[in-house]
Design a protein around this motif. Structure first.
Motif, mmCIF file in Angstrom:
data_model
loop_
_atom_site.group_PDB
_atom_site.id
_atom_site.type_symbol
_atom_site.label_atom_id
_atom_site.label_comp_id
_atom_site.label_asym_id
_atom_site.label_seq_id
_atom_site.Cartn_x
_atom_site.Cartn_y
_atom_site.Cartn_z
ATOM 1 N N LEU A 154 0.804 -1.218 0.000
ATOM 2 C CA LEU A 154 0.000 0.000 0.000
ATOM 3 C C LEU A 154 0.837 1.267 0.000
ATOM 4 C CD1 LEU A 154 -2.840 -0.918 2.529
ATOM 5 C CD2 LEU A 154 -2.819 -1.110 0.055
ATOM 6 N N VAL A 155 2.160 1.133 0.009
ATOM 7 C CA VAL A 155 3.013 2.323 0.027
ATOM 8 C C VAL A 155 2.883 3.086 -1.282
ATOM 9 C CG1 VAL A 155 5.394 3.150 0.199
ATOM 10 C CG2 VAL A 155 4.614 1.272 1.653
ATOM 11 N N LYS A 156 2.903 2.395 -2.397
ATOM 12 C CA LYS A 156 2.790 3.066 -3.694
ATOM 13 C C LYS A 156 1.426 3.735 -3.877
ATOM 14 C CE LYS A 156 3.225 2.281 -8.666
ATOM 15 N NZ LYS A 156 3.499 1.278 -9.743
ATOM 16 N N PRO A 157 0.288 3.059 -3.624
ATOM 17 C CA PRO A 157 -0.996 3.770 -3.727
ATOM 18 C C PRO A 157 -1.104 4.951 -2.772
ATOM 19 C CG PRO A 157 -1.348 1.406 -3.701
ATOM 20 C CD PRO A 157 0.089 1.625 -3.388
ATOM 21 N N PHE A 158 -0.520 4.829 -1.585
ATOM 22 C CA PHE A 158 -0.560 5.933 -0.628
ATOM 23 C C PHE A 158 0.176 7.153 -1.159
ATOM 24 C CE2 PHE A 158 1.520 8.142 2.928
ATOM 25 C CZ PHE A 158 0.409 8.570 3.634
ATOM 26 N N LYS A 159 1.337 6.960 -1.743
ATOM 27 C CA LYS A 159 2.107 8.081 -2.286
ATOM 28 C C LYS A 159 1.394 8.716 -3.476
ATOM 29 C CE LYS A 159 5.979 5.795 -2.799
ATOM 30 N NZ LYS A 159 7.411 5.510 -3.089
ATOM 31 N N GLU A 160 0.784 7.896 -4.317
ATOM 32 C CA GLU A 160 0.061 8.439 -5.464
ATOM 33 C C GLU A 160 -1.134 9.277 -5.019
ATOM 34 O OE1 GLU A 160 -1.049 5.263 -7.994
ATOM 35 O OE2 GLU A 160 1.006 4.722 -8.560
ATOM 36 N N ARG A 163 0.124 12.599 -3.356
ATOM 37 C CA ARG A 163 0.637 13.526 -4.367
ATOM 38 C C ARG A 163 -0.513 14.160 -5.154
ATOM 39 N NH1 ARG A 163 5.681 13.906 -6.259
ATOM 40 N NH2 ARG A 163 6.224 11.908 -5.284
ATOM 41 N N PHE A 164 -1.536 13.368 -5.444
ATOM 42 C CA PHE A 164 -2.700 13.891 -6.173
ATOM 43 C C PHE A 164 -3.462 14.918 -5.337
ATOM 44 C CE2 PHE A 164 -7.332 13.384 -6.770
ATOM 45 C CZ PHE A 164 -7.449 13.904 -8.055
ATOM 46 N N LEU A 165 -3.626 14.642 -4.050
ATOM 47 C CA LEU A 165 -4.384 15.555 -3.195
ATOM 48 C C LEU A 165 -3.628 16.849 -2.937
ATOM 49 C CD1 LEU A 165 -5.802 13.029 -0.556
ATOM 50 C CD2 LEU A 165 -7.036 14.099 -2.445
ATOM 51 N N VAL A 166 -2.305 16.763 -2.739
ATOM 52 C CA VAL A 166 -1.522 17.947 -2.388
ATOM 53 C C VAL A 166 -1.220 18.800 -3.612
ATOM 54 C CG1 VAL A 166 0.673 18.738 -1.438
ATOM 55 C CG2 VAL A 166 -0.562 16.856 -0.340
ATOM 56 N N THR A 184 10.027 3.342 4.608
ATOM 57 C CA THR A 184 9.975 3.386 3.144
ATOM 58 C C THR A 184 9.712 4.800 2.645
ATOM 59 O OG1 THR A 184 9.105 1.126 3.169
ATOM 60 C CG2 THR A 184 8.898 2.362 1.116
ATOM 61 N N LEU A 185 8.836 5.537 3.333
ATOM 62 C CA LEU A 185 8.547 6.907 2.926
ATOM 63 C C LEU A 185 9.704 7.842 3.234
ATOM 64 C CD1 LEU A 185 4.820 7.289 4.057
ATOM 65 C CD2 LEU A 185 5.697 6.776 1.779
ATOM 66 N N SER A 186 10.347 7.644 4.378
ATOM 67 C CA SER A 186 11.452 8.534 4.759
ATOM 68 C C SER A 186 12.656 8.375 3.838
ATOM 69 C CB SER A 186 11.861 8.261 6.207
ATOM 70 O OG SER A 186 12.269 6.913 6.373
ATOM 71 N N PHE A 191 9.591 11.713 -2.758
ATOM 72 C CA PHE A 191 8.348 11.955 -2.012
ATOM 73 C C PHE A 191 8.588 12.883 -0.820
ATOM 74 C CE2 PHE A 191 4.980 10.676 1.036
ATOM 75 C CZ PHE A 191 3.869 10.893 0.234
ATOM 76 N N GLY A 192 9.810 13.347 -0.634
ATOM 77 C CA GLY A 192 10.141 14.153 0.527
ATOM 78 C C GLY A 192 9.386 15.461 0.586
ATOM 79 N N SER A 193 9.202 16.124 -0.564
ATOM 80 C CA SER A 193 8.491 17.406 -0.554
ATOM 81 C C SER A 193 7.031 17.237 -0.159
ATOM 82 C CB SER A 193 8.590 18.055 -1.932
ATOM 83 O OG SER A 193 8.017 17.207 -2.930
ATOM 84 N N ILE A 194 6.414 16.152 -0.592
ATOM 85 C CA ILE A 194 5.022 15.882 -0.220
ATOM 86 C C ILE A 194 4.940 15.476 1.250
ATOM 87 C CG2 ILE A 194 2.982 14.489 -0.717
ATOM 88 C CD1 ILE A 194 3.724 16.425 -2.925
ATOM 89 N N ARG A 195 5.892 14.685 1.707
ATOM 90 C CA ARG A 195 5.883 14.210 3.091
ATOM 91 C C ARG A 195 6.029 15.371 4.065
ATOM 92 N NH1 ARG A 195 9.975 12.606 6.603
ATOM 93 N NH2 ARG A 195 9.312 11.064 8.171
#
Length: 483
Positions: A154-160, A163-166, A184-186, A191-195
């Motif tokens: 679920l890491v990939k769907p979560f990032k997508e 990113r879409f919402l932000v 994985t996210l860190s 993905f750092g700018s979105i995180r």
């Protein structure tokens, strides 16, 4: 509330000042009565209009009293009441809140900005399920994303989704801190700018109930149950994507999430109001300070009874079911079930399940109960392996109050859990009170509330799935005996 990268303050809505009534209509002081008698008999047109208006108000008041009188139940005898009691009854009828036909009238506002589209053709406070449509008073801004933890897929769907919402929708995204701190996210620099723009919270410490406009769940049915536990009053609309194992409560497919989420932001989406249970656990004991800190959002209310013994009341909202079982003991559980203060039966067996229509397809279905559509206002009572051949599951109207206590002659204690969480022991003198909550969970439908439910029955539970019978070659009756 902590925000890594951006800081924002959520100001709770200000409540309007309540207007205090000036007093009962028709009651005047002695000075006012004397001044009225001193007035000149000739009245101006304005006074004549005011007199006609007061007479019309008096006629309406008498009609209301007549309606109250006609509503006397059969068998009630008339009795003489002191002067003013009839007006008190009339005023109490005027101040009485509207109730749902089969229980508490459900809340029609979900979170700070969402509500049900008003339907002027509703009958007897029951809205047509087909007309339950979501609308927005103001455009949504804050979105809570709940992701199933300990699932790397679920890491990939979560990032997508984030990113879409932000980036595309300019939304403020809230996530749980342990989700944002995932290794994985860190490690993902892209993905750092979105995180850094995600707002984080901790369950049990941060209250986000007044700042979330929409909830998006990524996972299975457990994510929807977790979202329900975060909001003990009004719940924002929930949009659940099927990325778990069962997915009975998650109708959306993630492949088209951009289109589906955009439609929800535009409003006018079909929703299912999933009723919840308001549960109170009253225990004759004092919890330790450590247990008090572990309780969710400070929902413990300390009370004192007449004997000055400490009594703790724990209140929570439950979406699926309340389960009372015998725990690790080898003895049968022996609990008493009350309905509106009257003893209904004693349950001897492995336990008892009190569920909502949403929970009827969960543990209750495995225990042999019927499956009920979420729009049916009801509470299900299902025994777990009862030591009786005649104990069948029952359905009671929504709004009644059920109470469960240990029987006086019970050999052992019992254990209770709420949506599979917060499991605790119930001893003699403790009681569990259960009724229908007026804060349902508005679950957004993919198609509509009828199609989605039967589609889940067929796809997830394989309801009424069997091998089809083949058609006969000729049209003759197969029961005829050939000579």
């Amino acid at each position: 509330m902590q925000n890594s990268g951006t800081s924002m303050s959520s100001k709770p809505p200000t409540l309007a000042d309540e207007v205090q009534p000036a007093g009962p209509v028709g009651q005047l002081s002695e000075s006012a009565m004397s001044s009225r008698h001193r007035e000149h008999p000739s009245k101006s047109p304005r006074r004549r209009r005011e007199g006609k208006r007061s007479r019309r108000m008096g006629d309406d008041h008498e009609q209301l009293l007549g309606d109250v009188e006609r509503q006397r139940l059969p068998g009630q005898h008339e009795h003489t009441e002191p002067s003013g009691s009839a007006s008190n009854v009339a005023e109490s009828c005027l101040k009485r809140k509207a109730h749902f036909l089969h229980g508490p009238y459900p809340a029609t506002h979900f979170g700070p900005k969402a509500c049900i589209l008003p339907n002027p053709t509703s009958v007897m406070h029951i809205q047509d399920p087909a007309s339950q449509r979501l609308t927005w008073n103001k455009p949504p801004v804050n979105v809570l994303v709940i992701r199933k933890i300990r699932d790397e897929s679920l890491v990939k769907p979560f990032k997508e989704l984030c990113r879409f919402l932000v980036e595309e929708k300019q939304m403020m995204v809230y996530v749980e801190r342990r989700v944002a701190d995932d290794n994985t996210l860190s490690k993902d620099e892209a993905f750092g700018s979105i995180r850094n723009q995600l707002c984080t919270f901790r369950e049990g410490y941060d209250d986000i109930s007044n700042c979330i406009d929409l909830i998006i769940c990524l996972g299975g049915d457990g994510t929807l149950l977790y979202a329900s536990s975060l909001f003990q009053c009004s719940v924002p609309p929930v949009m659940a994507f099927h990325l778990g194992s069962l997915g009975f409560l998650t109708p959306f497919k993630f492949d088209s999430f951009r289109t589906e989420v955009s439609k929800v932001f535009e409003g006018n989406a079909a929703i299912t109001l999933r009723s919840r249970l308001k549960v109170k656990v009253m225990k004759d004991m004092q919890l330790s300070s450590k247990e008090l800190q572990q309780e969710h959002n400070g929902l413990l209310i300390h009370e004192h009874n007449n004997s000055d013994n400490g009594k703790v009341t724990q209140q929570m909202q439950v979406l699926n079911e309340v389960v009372v079982d015998r725990g690790p003991s080898s003895y049968l559980s022996n609990v008493d079930l009350y309905l509106d203060g009257r003893l209904i039966t004693s349950v001897q067996g492995d336990g008892l399940i009190v569920s909502t229509p949403t929970g009827s397809t969960a543990y209750a279905a495995a225990a042999g109960a019927s499956m009920i559509h979420p729009n049916v206002p009801a509470i299900m009572v299902t025994p777990i392996c009862p030591h009786s051949l005649s104990f069948r599951p029952i359905v009671v109207p929504a709004g009644v109050e059920l109470m469960i206590t240990l029987s006086p002659d019970s050999r052992n204690t019992a254990w209770v859990s709420f949506d599979g969480r917060k499991r605790q022991e119930i001893q003699h003198g403790d009681c569990i009170k259960i009724t229908t909550s007026c804060y349902p969970v508005p679950s957004i439908c993919c198609h509509d509330l009828v199609y989605d439910w039967f589609e889940s029955l067929a796809q997830c539970l394989h309801w009424n799935v069997r091998k089809k019978q083949t058609r006969l070659a000729d049209d003759s009756d197969s029961s005829d005996t050939e000579n």
